[in-house]
Design a protein around this motif. Structure first.
Motif, PDB file in Angstrom:
ATOM      1  N   HIS A 195      -0.930 -32.212  15.722  1.00 17.72           N
ATOM      2  CA  HIS A 195      -1.524 -33.088  16.833  1.00 17.72           C
ATOM      3  C   HIS A 195      -1.862 -34.452  16.180  1.00 17.72           C
ATOM      4  CE1 HIS A 195      -5.704 -32.116  15.279  1.00 17.72           C
ATOM      5  NE2 HIS A 195      -5.972 -33.379  15.813  1.00 17.72           N
ATOM      6  N   HIS A 231      -1.008 -36.259  21.231  1.00 21.00           N
ATOM      7  CA  HIS A 231       0.333 -35.431  21.113  1.00 21.00           C
ATOM      8  C   HIS A 231      -0.272 -33.935  20.903  1.00 21.00           C
ATOM      9  CE1 HIS A 231       2.490 -39.402  21.143  1.00 21.00           C
ATOM     10  NE2 HIS A 231       1.456 -39.606  20.591  1.00 21.00           N
ATOM     11  N   THR A 257      -3.501 -41.651  23.580  1.00 22.10           N
ATOM     12  CA  THR A 257      -2.474 -40.688  23.560  1.00 22.10           C
ATOM     13  C   THR A 257      -2.895 -39.474  22.724  1.00 22.10           C
ATOM     14  OG1 THR A 257      -0.791 -42.271  24.265  1.00 22.10           O
ATOM     15  CG2 THR A 257      -0.021 -39.940  23.677  1.00 22.10           C
ATOM     16  N   GLU A 264       1.866 -33.544  25.813  1.00 24.73           N
ATOM     17  CA  GLU A 264       1.273 -34.874  25.469  1.00 24.73           C
ATOM     18  C   GLU A 264       0.429 -35.357  26.712  1.00 24.73           C
ATOM     19  OE1 GLU A 264       2.969 -39.573  25.956  1.00 24.73           O
ATOM     20  OE2 GLU A 264       4.326 -37.941  25.307  1.00 24.73           O
TER      21      GLU A 264
END
Length: 380
Positions: free
Chosen positions: A278, A269, A267, A239
């Motif tokens: 993702h 991921h 963000t 992350e």
């Protein structure tokens, strides 16, 4: 282009080079042929030594995924032999080695070999889509993490050998650090803290299996990086979470007595293995407030999520193919490596000075940790 790769023994102490990673992606590239594979285990290498292969005129380029402590010597030998080098990250053991390697006289010649640090995650479209939502000058704080479950890396692996450049900062932290440098588009001024975890068994005292580090960047922003090679069995995607400073945004519909403030958080991921899974989350928090007393008049949040498996998805202009959804970051990386060798434009590249700065950040963390830098090669 003929490619040669070095490999390690399959013994438990040694890192096994993922040959599917090499052959699979090479086979998908029309200009790449895997010509030979060498190993520290002579039988597995079919009686070819590293030196013999470096002397082979049919080999154009080498991939070096050896233990970190051997990177400098064999990359230097390959360059001296006139071979192009795709060098597994981290490029070397410390900044001193990086300075010597990336500033070799052979690399300043007109016909110089190409050398690229293979930090594969930096080449995936998802990372570049993520960066498109970030304003580096306004970044206030970044949090990054990455982990490997404990079952996958035992104590006897090279990742925990100090002499071979082991440690979680070397094995995983380089992903964190590269991401931080890309987000800030700058270099850290200081590592303000670094807390490593080591085994008290008398054998691995200088090799961290987990670390947490904090950095300060020139714009005043701060960053945190954490990585572990002894994580829980339930795998957590890597992350990168970016918080921007509040900024005033223009809104002609507002009276002169009010202003509109936006605070953005982005963000990503799964930045390390984005091809598997993702998600990019963008969260913009807005406030309309009175200028006189900063009293909020209205607040709301706008959120969106994005994915990018090709550069077509990312909306980035490319000098070459946009890629396919199934391309792993290694394949995008290989595309650029071949383009540079062929004298074609590259859309993204990691040059030698970038790799030197990357190792400087690694050294910052190890100096702050108290564990000391990874050992410097004696090869000259």
């Amino acid at each position: 282009m003929s490619l040669f790769t070095t490999s390690s023994s399959t013994a438990s102490r040694n890192k096994v080079v993922p040959l599917w990673e090499i052959r699979g992606h090479a086979k998908s590239h029309p200009e790449v042929v895997v010509q030979a594979v060498a190993a520290r285990n002579r039988a597995r290498a079919e009686k070819d030594t590293y030196e013999e292969i470096l002397e082979d005129p049919n080999i154009d380029a080498v991939l070096i995924p050896l233990p970190n402590g051997l990177h400098y010597e064999w990359a230097a030998r390959a360059i001296e032999a006139g071979k192009h080098v795709l060098l597994e990250k981290p490029s070397v053991n410390n900044e001193e080695e990086a300075l010597k390697l990336f500033r070799m006289p052979e690399l300043s010649r007109p016909d110089a070999p190409v050398i690229l640090e293979a930090c594969h995650s930096r080449f995936h479209p998802a990372v570049h889509k993520f960066l498109s939502f970030i304003t580096p000058a306004d970044v206030e704080h970044v949090y990054t993490d990455v982990m490997v479950p404990w079952l996958l890396i035992g104590k006897d692996r090279i990742e925990f050998s100090y002499d071979l450049g082991g440690g979680s900062i070397m094995a995983l932290g380089t992903y964190n650090f590269a991401m931080l440098r890309m987000i800030f588009a700058d270099e850290p001024e200081e590592c303000t803290s670094c807390s490593p975890s080591v085994w008290a068994d008398g054998l691995h005292g200088r090799c961290d299996y987990h670390f947490e580090a904090d950095f300060r960047f020139p714009n005043g922003g701060t960053a945190s990086a954490t990585a572990t090679m002894q994580g829980p069995l339930l795998w957590k995607p890597s992350e990168a979470r970016v918080t921007h400073r509040p900024v005033v945004v223009a809104d002609p519909s507002l009276p002169d007595t009010q202003e509109k403030i936006k605070t953005r958080q982005v963000t990503l991921h799964g930045y390390m293995h984005a091809v598997l899974c993702h998600r990019i989350d963008v969260k913009d928090s807005f406030v309309i407030r009175n200028k006189a007393d900063a009293r909020p008049v209205k607040t709301w949040v706008e959120s969106s999520s994005h994915k990018a498996y090709s550069f077509r998805d990312a909306g980035c202009k490319r000098s070459g193919p946009d890629g396919e959804d199934w391309w792993m970051p290694y394949r995008y990386q290989l595309e650029e490596f071949v383009n540079r060798i062929k004298g074609r434009p590259t859309s993204y590249w990691i040059d030698g000075e970038d790799s030197i700065k990357q190792m400087r950040m690694v050294d910052m963390a190890y100096e702050k940790s108290g564990l000391g830098l990874r050992p410097t090669s004696q090869y000259s």
